[in-house]
Design a protein around this motif. Structure first.
Motif, short mmCIF file in Angstrom:
data_model
loop_
_atom_site.label_atom_id
_atom_site.label_comp_id
_atom_site.label_asym_id
_atom_site.label_seq_id
_atom_site.Cartn_x
_atom_site.Cartn_y
_atom_site.Cartn_z
N UNK A 1 -9.40 -11.77 5.13
CA UNK A 1 -8.45 -12.87 5.38
C UNK A 1 -7.78 -12.67 6.75
N UNK A 2 -8.65 -12.48 7.75
CA UNK A 2 -8.19 -12.49 9.12
C UNK A 2 -7.97 -13.90 9.60
N UNK A 3 -8.16 -14.14 10.87
CA UNK A 3 -7.83 -15.43 11.45
C UNK A 3 -8.53 -16.59 10.75
N UNK A 4 -9.82 -16.44 10.48
CA UNK A 4 -10.58 -17.54 9.87
C UNK A 4 -10.37 -17.60 8.36
N UNK A 5 -10.57 -16.47 7.68
CA UNK A 5 -10.47 -16.47 6.23
C UNK A 5 -9.11 -16.88 5.73
N UNK B 1 -3.42 -3.23 5.71
CA UNK B 1 -2.28 -3.07 4.80
C UNK B 1 -1.06 -3.90 5.18
N UNK B 2 -0.71 -3.92 6.47
CA UNK B 2 0.47 -4.68 6.90
C UNK B 2 0.30 -6.18 6.65
N UNK C 1 1.77 -11.05 3.56
CA UNK C 1 1.41 -12.20 2.71
C UNK C 1 2.16 -12.14 1.39
N UNK C 2 2.28 -10.96 0.83
CA UNK C 2 3.02 -10.83 -0.42
C UNK C 2 4.49 -11.22 -0.26
N UNK D 1 -5.18 -5.40 -1.68
CA UNK D 1 -5.83 -4.52 -0.73
C UNK D 1 -7.19 -4.12 -1.28
N UNK D 2 -8.09 -3.71 -0.39
CA UNK D 2 -9.43 -3.32 -0.84
C UNK D 2 -9.38 -2.29 -1.96
N UNK D 3 -8.42 -1.39 -1.89
CA UNK D 3 -8.36 -0.33 -2.91
C UNK D 3 -8.02 -0.86 -4.27
#
Length: 346
Positions: A16-20, A41-42, A47-48, A69-71
């Motif tokens: 969920x960078x610029x495009x996502x 992480x930041x 977003x949260x 997060x991926x984890x």
């Protein structure tokens, strides 16, 4: 819609960078069931706390959306019907391996990416669960929780197509969802469409980054337009050698001529006219300025490898790859003076 669950599909945006982020925000505001999955992480924390903000040319939107997060993928218990993969091409395989256990048996991964990533997706989840895609939007992100999208819905363009012909009938359902974010065309030949986008990317992404200029400025620099077009010509030759057809993308009229180089000129001109603002930095230049690697092997490198398989050379793309790798290794600095070595004659 033919989704099994009541109320529509369960959707993830993996990356969920610029495009996502901007596309995902459109889905959220349309009332769809969306989860963001992100590696920064930041960005997840922002977003949260405040939702995702998308700055468009004449307006801003904000959407509240669950962000993992991926984890935390291992904590997901309910499968996703659709996963929009919006990560770098070089991250495709591991990202698909990460999310595959969370994909419904009848679900799809949609690769909204540069490069010919559809085959890598299919290697992990199977052709019947893979939808290839082409995306044309200019965006950038430098602050967590905020993306800047330079093309509003009327200028944003996508193409979708199933890898398994037996599943092509389901693609329109996905297209209806994606139309919340822009124009979407469904094609029976997504591989050719993706090759046409790679032709444009070979001409614009890395070449403009090597000279450290916004795309429009790079194309206007003495001799650079010829270099960029030449990279595109070689990419088109690679596409044809690979069995691709010359097809219309990014909303251009149906192809009236099969003259490969003329088509490259037309499509590159359209990108410069519609999808490039004066300050538009290609994703590759943004990556370098953030200290990240660019999609060298997946774009210009892919052209070189494809033509080599067919006993042909790609001298312009080879030079682009060589210089780009030097920049990433720290032995060369991205700067306008690199135009001369690229072959530009001012």
């Amino acid at each position: 819609m033919a989704w099994d669950r009541t109320g529509g599909p369960r959707i993830a945006f993996l990356g969920t960078g610029a495009q996502g982020a901007s596309i995902g925000a459109d889905f959220v505001l349309a009332g769809l069931d969306v989860t963001f999955i992100e590696q920064w992480p930041e960005h997840v924390m922002a977003i949260r706390e405040k939702g995702i903000t998308v700055n468009l040319p004449t307006r801003s939107i904000n959407a509240k959306v669950p962000a993992l997060h991926l984890c935390q993928v291992a904590e997901i218990k309910e499968p996703f019907d659709l996963v929009f993969l919006v990560m770098k091409a070089y991250d495709t395989k591991w990202a698909c391996q990460l999310i595959e256990p969370c994909l419904a048996p009848d679900g799809f991964i949609v690769g909204l990416q540069n490069g010919m990533t559809h085959d890598e997706i299919a290697e992990v989840v199977g052709r019947r669960r893979t939808i290839g895609a082409v995306i044309e939007i200019a965006s950038n992100m430098f602050v967590p929780g905020v993306t800047n999208r330079q093309n509003d819905h009327d200028e944003s363009w996508f193409a979708l197509g199933a890898l398994d012909p037996a599943r092509q009938g389901r693609v329109e359902e996905v297209a209806k969802l994606l139309r919340h974010s822009g124009t979407v065309e469904v094609t029976d030949d997504i591989v050719s469409a993706k090759w046409m986008k790679l032709v444009v990317n070979a001409a614009e992404l890395i070449p403009s980054a090597i000279v450290d200029l916004p795309l429009a400025d790079a194309a206007r620099a003495p001799g650079m337009l010829d270099v960029m077009r030449s990279a595109g010509y070689e990419a088109m030759q690679a596409a044809l050698c690979d069995g691709a057809k010359i097809v219309s993308i990014i909303g251009m009229p149906p192809v009236m001529s099969n003259h490969p180089e003329r088509y490259v000129d037309q499509i590159f001109d359209e990108v410069l006219k519609t999808f490039s603002r004066p300050d538009t930095l290609t994703t590759s230049l943004q990556d370098w300025r953030k200290g990240r690697k660019a999609e060298i092997d997946d774009v210009n490198g892919y052209v070189v490898k494809t033509l080599r398989r067919h006993g042909q050379s790609a001298p312009v793309n080879e030079r682009v790859v060589e210089m780009a790798l030097e920049i990433e290794s720290g032995t060369l600095q991205a700067r306008p003076e690199n135009a001369k070595r690229l072959g530009a004659i001012g």
